[in-house]
Motif scaffolding. Sequence first.
Motif, PDB file in Angstrom:
ATOM      1  N   SER B  20     -13.904 -12.985  22.120  1.00 41.67           N
ATOM      2  CA  SER B  20     -13.498 -14.049  23.034  1.00 41.67           C
ATOM      3  C   SER B  20     -14.108 -13.823  24.417  1.00 41.67           C
ATOM      4  O   SER B  20     -14.599 -14.750  25.054  1.00 41.67           O
ATOM      5  N   ASN B  24     -16.899 -16.269  26.263  1.00 41.88           N
ATOM      6  CA  ASN B  24     -16.509 -16.915  27.509  1.00 41.88           C
ATOM      7  C   ASN B  24     -17.178 -16.300  28.717  1.00 41.88           C
ATOM      8  O   ASN B  24     -16.834 -16.628  29.854  1.00 41.88           O
ATOM      9  N   ARG B  53      -9.240 -23.681  21.270  1.00 42.90           N
ATOM     10  CA  ARG B  53      -9.416 -23.318  22.672  1.00 42.90           C
ATOM     11  C   ARG B  53      -8.521 -24.156  23.569  1.00 42.90           C
ATOM     12  O   ARG B  53      -7.844 -23.641  24.463  1.00 42.90           O
ATOM     13  N   GLY B  57      -5.644 -21.984  25.380  1.00 48.21           N
ATOM     14  CA  GLY B  57      -5.942 -21.622  26.757  1.00 48.21           C
ATOM     15  C   GLY B  57      -5.198 -22.437  27.792  1.00 48.21           C
ATOM     16  O   GLY B  57      -4.642 -23.484  27.506  1.00 48.21           O
TER      17      GLY B  57
END
Lengths: 343, 343
Positions: B20, B24, B53, B57
């Motif tokens: 991850s 990112n 996502r 998030g």
Amino acid sequence: MKATINDVAKQAGVSIKTVSRVINNEASVRQLTREKVQRAVDELNYQPNLSARNLAGAKSYSIAYIYDNPNAYYIIDMQKGILSACKQQGFELLIHPCDSKSQGITEEVVNMVKQARIAGLILTPPLSEMPEFVKTLVDLDVKVVRILSGDVAPDDLSPCVMVNDRDAAQTITQHLIDLGHKDIGFLAGDAVHMSTIERYKGYRRALKASNIEFNKSLVIEGSYSFDSGVSGAKELMSVQTANPRPTAIFSCNDEIAAGALFAARLMNISIPEQLSIVGFENSPFSRQTWPKLTTADQPNNQIAEDAAMLLISQIRKQKNPITISQYVPKLIVRDSTAQYEKL
Amino acid sequence: MKATINDVAKQAGVSIKTVSRVINNEASVRQLTREKVQRAVDELNYQPNLSARNLAGAKSYSIAYIYDNPNAYYIIDMQKGILSACKQQGFELLIHPCDSKSQGITEEVVNMVKQARIAGLILTPPLSEMPEFVKTLVDLDVKVVRILSGDVAPDDLSPCVMVNDRDAAQTITQHLIDLGHKDIGFLAGDAVHMSTIERYKGYRRALKASNIEFNKSLVIEGSYSFDSGVSGAKELMSVQTANPRPTAIFSCNDEIAAGALFAARLMNISIPEQLSIVGFENSPFSRQTWPKLTTADQPNNQIAEDAAMLLISQIRKQKNPITISQYVPKLIVRDSTAQYEKL
DNA sequence: TAAAAAAATGACAGCGCTGTCAATTACTAA
DNA sequence: TTAGTAATTGACAGCGCTGTCATTTTTTTA
């Protein structure tokens, strides 16, 4: 701020699963419960979270519109229609412009479908006219709806929305015939497009229906462009080439017609007195020429919404029978056509 | 079939969190690890799941393009540019056509932003020119980037991409002046649009710079339409109204110019011999008139991509300084302008 | 060289929803 | 009435990812 399914469940005094059932319109929920939940949904102005749905469920709530069409007006209309269906049905729309002639187009779309977990696709010409491409997609377990030119679907790969250009073209040609024209030129669009072929068929049919002899020299091959209209009309109207000289011209779309209009002006042929010209499509174009074009109107917005609804219903229940709906563009008489006056 | 972050983690021999981090582009990952993960990502052709996502998030990966613009070409170009930025940055684009004049437009957009968890919005005229509307959105904790006509942002509500119509208009007018024209008509677009105002300013500046006296009777109010071009040009060219009769016409866009072209033909004024006409926008239109229009080209695709990139960078890091980028449309000389010949 | 500080990594919960399957309730027939 | 069946409802795991925070590893300093 934003209500979740949990809030609704609490408010309605049921489990979240029941709320889920109600918002998905599933069976086996008591009427009373359904109403209770519905009330809570309304009160909280709840709307399901698409990401969560897509993530959790086996189904996906995304459809894509894939297009490669130089005509911006057409695409905008399509988008609007599809979007309207999506909003009604709680679906999300992805748009994907592409180049139908590119090498890896199939792979590109396949990837996108997998990547974005697309449940369904809407295809318009020229993509909808590529059998191999469509076949690949259909085999992929993604629902497809095609918008095509014609009266019957060419195959049963997918449901189709047919736009009957043939009948429309026949009507338009008939309009010219009714005005007394016999020598009617035909300015073709790209020969590979089904729309050109269908419009040509309609033109031929109208002639036949009125026992007007077909004259090959009045048919000019070309493409869907202004320039093609200009050169085509020039060819038709120059005495040495076409015989006889047409008194009316059928153009395969408005752009071609606009070109023809200009060619006529260059040659000092007055429209519609000396020559009638018709277009096809009823694009904004056709109202911005002088004189304004007689043309055929396709309700693209409606067609698109219809296609999207068809697609979504396909997605909802697997074993939907292959449905086909059909539209016939309508004649719009404006100022570019007139009675044929024998000189 | 479709690789998940788990597959990548296994393949790379690290935890999913590390994967991850890599995808990112977060700090504190060792170079070595980063490469290892990257390799696994490439091998598996992994692409992160947007729904997951968005759901997991705090951030969202969706931006929206909200538009109300009758010009389909413009919108299609914008969409394509924005889409290209989205693809590069792993964002999703929602499109939302709307009616800027409708009562509940603000509420409609606010709802949509909340509902779909939109992280950012791209606004083009006329929506970008509605201060109240923009203010409401900015206050909503959604990033906004506006595309506007002018050289400096009117406020610091949001970053802007400015299209300097003024300088472009000045260049075009200068082009006419260079050709020897002194009496230059001006066919305005809708007066409420900033683009009209800016183009008018550029026109005035060019005159001033060359010490040409401004003549109010050569300026005709109108709207961004073909018909407006026709009637405006007629007014300008009829002897009794305008004094002196212009030898060149600046039209606020191509559609108006096309109308002017037609009016000229109706009045038997030959273009460009007796009258030069310029447009603005370089729409497909401008290549489909006869003669082809001299005009100004906006790189809409590029502008849109730029705006989207700006927006995404805003979303990525909160405290981005307000950036403004500027474009100046470029003069494209075609066949509708010529040297002024004193008769 | 050991302790302290900094950097890198991982375990785990949970985002909002749906699918599965078990539990409950309502309804039917005997 | 009561068992038996069908209709309705709910508990719970888990979709693929990110945020938090604890743990491990590396680097620095004394």
